[in-house]
Write a protein that holds these residues in place. Sequence first.
Motif, PDB file in Angstrom:
ATOM      1  N   GLY A  71       0.834  -1.219   0.000  1.00 38.44           N
ATOM      2  CA  GLY A  71       0.000   0.000   0.000  1.00 38.44           C
ATOM      3  C   GLY A  71       0.850   1.243   0.000  1.00 38.44           C
ATOM      4  N   LEU A  72       0.300   2.312   0.579  1.00 34.62           N
ATOM      5  CA  LEU A  72       0.994   3.596   0.548  1.00 34.62           C
ATOM      6  C   LEU A  72       2.110   3.653   1.585  1.00 34.62           C
ATOM      7  CD1 LEU A  72      -1.893   6.225   0.173  1.00 34.62           C
ATOM      8  CD2 LEU A  72      -0.276   5.469  -1.587  1.00 34.62           C
ATOM      9  N   LEU A  73       3.221   4.252   1.164  1.00 34.87           N
ATOM     10  CA  LEU A  73       4.368   4.401   2.071  1.00 34.87           C
ATOM     11  C   LEU A  73       4.001   5.242   3.297  1.00 34.87           C
ATOM     12  CD1 LEU A  73       7.403   4.141   2.696  1.00 34.87           C
ATOM     13  CD2 LEU A  73       7.779   6.127   1.227  1.00 34.87           C
ATOM     14  N   VAL A  74       3.248   6.328   3.072  1.00 36.23           N
ATOM     15  CA  VAL A  74       2.933   7.207   4.214  1.00 36.23           C
ATOM     16  C   VAL A  74       2.063   6.478   5.250  1.00 36.23           C
ATOM     17  CG1 VAL A  74       3.276   9.427   3.036  1.00 36.23           C
ATOM     18  CG2 VAL A  74       1.018   8.327   2.944  1.00 36.23           C
ATOM     19  N   ASP A  75       1.206   5.565   4.773  1.00 36.19           N
ATOM     20  CA  ASP A  75       0.381   4.791   5.727  1.00 36.19           C
ATOM     21  C   ASP A  75       1.274   3.872   6.555  1.00 36.19           C
ATOM     22  OD1 ASP A  75      -1.917   5.982   4.836  1.00 36.19           O
ATOM     23  OD2 ASP A  75      -2.462   4.365   3.454  1.00 36.19           O
ATOM     24  N   PHE A  76       2.281   3.284   5.881  1.00 34.98           N
ATOM     25  CA  PHE A  76       3.206   2.415   6.617  1.00 34.98           C
ATOM     26  C   PHE A  76       3.998   3.236   7.646  1.00 34.98           C
ATOM     27  CE2 PHE A  76       7.416   0.475   7.192  1.00 34.98           C
ATOM     28  CZ  PHE A  76       7.026  -0.738   7.742  1.00 34.98           C
ATOM     29  N   ALA A 104       4.870  13.961  -3.787  1.00 36.32           N
ATOM     30  CA  ALA A 104       3.608  13.200  -3.687  1.00 36.32           C
ATOM     31  C   ALA A 104       3.383  12.772  -2.240  1.00 36.32           C
ATOM     32  CB  ALA A 104       3.654  11.987  -4.606  1.00 36.32           C
ATOM     33  N   ASN A 105       4.451  12.304  -1.601  1.00 35.15           N
ATOM     34  CA  ASN A 105       4.309  11.868  -0.206  1.00 35.15           C
ATOM     35  C   ASN A 105       3.978  13.037   0.717  1.00 35.15           C
ATOM     36  OD1 ASN A 105       4.626   9.102  -0.565  1.00 35.15           O
ATOM     37  ND2 ASN A 105       6.852   9.250  -0.547  1.00 35.15           N
ATOM     38  N   ARG A 106       4.580  14.210   0.427  1.00 31.69           N
ATOM     39  CA  ARG A 106       4.286  15.376   1.272  1.00 31.69           C
ATOM     40  C   ARG A 106       2.831  15.808   1.104  1.00 31.69           C
ATOM     41  NH1 ARG A 106       7.540  20.311   0.720  1.00 31.69           N
ATOM     42  NH2 ARG A 106       9.301  18.919   0.945  1.00 31.69           N
ATOM     43  N   LYS A 107       2.326  15.680  -0.145  1.00 39.09           N
ATOM     44  CA  LYS A 107       0.930  16.032  -0.408  1.00 39.09           C
ATOM     45  C   LYS A 107       0.000  15.111   0.400  1.00 39.09           C
ATOM     46  CE  LYS A 107      -2.059  18.355  -2.881  1.00 39.09           C
ATOM     47  NZ  LYS A 107      -2.174  19.786  -2.617  1.00 39.09           N
ATOM     48  N   LEU A 108       0.406  13.827   0.486  1.00 38.67           N
ATOM     49  CA  LEU A 108      -0.425  12.848   1.202  1.00 38.67           C
ATOM     50  C   LEU A 108      -0.292  12.987   2.714  1.00 38.67           C
ATOM     51  CD1 LEU A 108       0.399   9.701  -0.975  1.00 38.67           C
ATOM     52  CD2 LEU A 108      -1.817  10.849  -0.848  1.00 38.67           C
ATOM     53  N   ALA A 109       0.890  13.404   3.165  1.00 37.32           N
ATOM     54  CA  ALA A 109       1.137  13.477   4.616  1.00 37.32           C
ATOM     55  C   ALA A 109       2.174  14.567   4.892  1.00 37.32           C
ATOM     56  CB  ALA A 109       1.645  12.132   5.121  1.00 37.32           C
ATOM     57  N   GLU A 110       1.684  15.749   5.247  1.00 33.93           N
ATOM     58  CA  GLU A 110       2.577  16.905   5.455  1.00 33.93           C
ATOM     59  C   GLU A 110       3.568  16.711   6.596  1.00 33.93           C
ATOM     60  OE1 GLU A 110       0.522  20.542   6.033  1.00 33.93           O
ATOM     61  OE2 GLU A 110       0.383  20.932   3.870  1.00 33.93           O
ATOM     62  N   ASP A 111       3.196  15.870   7.541  1.00 31.35           N
ATOM     63  CA  ASP A 111       4.035  15.691   8.735  1.00 31.35           C
ATOM     64  C   ASP A 111       5.172  14.689   8.510  1.00 31.35           C
ATOM     65  OD1 ASP A 111       1.859  13.918   8.396  1.00 31.35           O
ATOM     66  OD2 ASP A 111       2.147  13.130  10.422  1.00 31.35           O
ATOM     67  N   ILE A 112       5.208  14.061   7.331  1.00 34.20           N
ATOM     68  CA  ILE A 112       6.291  13.088   7.072  1.00 34.20           C
ATOM     69  C   ILE A 112       7.286  13.711   6.087  1.00 34.20           C
ATOM     70  CG2 ILE A 112       6.840  10.778   6.173  1.00 34.20           C
ATOM     71  CD1 ILE A 112       4.032   9.930   7.254  1.00 34.20           C
ATOM     72  N   GLU A 113       8.522  13.801   6.524  1.00 31.89           N
ATOM     73  CA  GLU A 113       9.562  14.496   5.754  1.00 31.89           C
ATOM     74  C   GLU A 113      10.463  13.482   5.031  1.00 31.89           C
ATOM     75  OE1 GLU A 113      10.327  17.418   4.257  1.00 31.89           O
ATOM     76  OE2 GLU A 113       9.353  18.260   6.009  1.00 31.89           O
ATOM     77  N   THR A 114      10.887  13.816   3.808  1.00 32.42           N
ATOM     78  CA  THR A 114      11.835  12.944   3.095  1.00 32.42           C
ATOM     79  C   THR A 114      13.241  13.532   3.207  1.00 32.42           C
ATOM     80  OG1 THR A 114      10.143  12.292   1.497  1.00 32.42           O
ATOM     81  CG2 THR A 114      12.419  11.910   0.854  1.00 32.42           C
ATOM     82  N   VAL A 115      14.199  12.685   3.545  1.00 33.20           N
ATOM     83  CA  VAL A 115      15.596  13.111   3.645  1.00 33.20           C
ATOM     84  C   VAL A 115      16.407  12.310   2.621  1.00 33.20           C
ATOM     85  CG1 VAL A 115      17.642  13.074   5.147  1.00 33.20           C
ATOM     86  CG2 VAL A 115      15.425  13.720   6.080  1.00 33.20           C
ATOM     87  N   PHE A 116      17.205  13.020   1.813  1.00 33.56           N
ATOM     88  CA  PHE A 116      18.027  12.339   0.810  1.00 33.56           C
ATOM     89  C   PHE A 116      19.461  12.193   1.305  1.00 33.56           C
ATOM     90  CE2 PHE A 116      14.765  14.603  -1.747  1.00 33.56           C
ATOM     91  CZ  PHE A 116      14.159  13.483  -2.286  1.00 33.56           C
ATOM     92  N   ILE A 117      19.999  11.012   1.098  1.00 33.42           N
ATOM     93  CA  ILE A 117      21.408  10.778   1.449  1.00 33.42           C
ATOM     94  C   ILE A 117      22.150  10.460   0.153  1.00 33.42           C
ATOM     95  CG2 ILE A 117      23.004   9.266   2.707  1.00 33.42           C
ATOM     96  CD1 ILE A 117      21.008   9.018   4.884  1.00 33.42           C
ATOM     97  N   SER A 118      23.265  11.157  -0.065  1.00 31.44           N
ATOM     98  CA  SER A 118      23.985  10.914  -1.319  1.00 31.44           C
ATOM     99  C   SER A 118      24.787   9.629  -1.206  1.00 31.44           C
ATOM    100  CB  SER A 118      24.903  12.085  -1.646  1.00 31.44           C
ATOM    101  OG  SER A 118      25.878  12.190  -0.650  1.00 31.44           O
ATOM    102  N   SER A 119      24.796   8.910  -2.295  1.00 32.03           N
ATOM    103  CA  SER A 119      25.506   7.645  -2.374  1.00 32.03           C
ATOM    104  C   SER A 119      27.024   7.874  -2.290  1.00 32.03           C
ATOM    105  CB  SER A 119      25.141   7.069  -3.731  1.00 32.03           C
ATOM    106  OG  SER A 119      25.606   5.819  -3.887  1.00 32.03           O
ATOM    107  N   SER A 120      27.774   6.916  -1.778  1.00 37.22           N
ATOM    108  CA  SER A 120      29.241   7.030  -1.837  1.00 37.22           C
ATOM    109  C   SER A 120      29.660   6.798  -3.286  1.00 37.22           C
ATOM    110  CB  SER A 120      29.922   5.955  -1.006  1.00 37.22           C
ATOM    111  OG  SER A 120      29.271   5.757   0.178  1.00 37.22           O
TER     112      SER A 120
END
Length: 163
Positions: A71-76, A104-120
């Motif tokens: 299902g949806l990531l934000v629900d999980f 898209a995830n922020r639109k579905l759930a404003e309280d859940i933040e995405t953080v990007f980590i750069s690959s080595s």
Amino acid sequence: MLKAVYPGSFDPVTNGHIDIMERCAVFVEKLVVAVLDNPSKASLFSVEERVAMLKEATRNMPNVEVRSFYGLLVDFCRQVDAGLVIRGLRAVTDFEYEFKMALANRKLAEDIETVFISSSSDNMFISSSSIKEIAMFGGSVEDMVPECVKNCLDRKFKNREEK
Ligand code: COA
């Protein structure tokens, strides 16, 4: 408690994914690695196999838990009470897809933040598809995946040859 979810297909997990997990596990208290159970997407490994490989590959990381989700990531994220989603960025080419997904995830759930980590830099070229292709044609994936994944790939392609 700073709790994060690192979602993906992990078909299979690579050293690139492990690198992101190791670096993330030092700044969050709990990292839930979430394997998407998507029956409509063709995968080499079943969700159970992918979870098992991830559990083996992360067994020395005490604050990492491996789960599958449907299902949806934000629900999980809500289900496990996590406020952060972690995604790895290998190159600029990943950016557009990742940025759209984060929006898209922020639109579905404003309280859940995405953080990007750069690959080595060592892992920038690795992807699950390239690993499967190399292994299928008998190439060495030794420095690109955890030992347990290498063994599972060997078994998978050996069984296919025997069929
Ligand atoms: N190192 C190596 N490879 C990496 C990597 C890294 N750090 N980060 C990503 N990859 C590779 C993967 O191996 C995979 O390669 P492949 O395409 O060759 O198989 C590719 O990048 C992307 O895989 P992954 O990170 O597993 O993402 P995904 O696109 O398969 O899955 C989900 C993304 C699961 C997070 C997303 O589909 C999802 O959240 N689905 C649930 C439904 C939902 O909530 N939808 C609404 C939001 S859009």
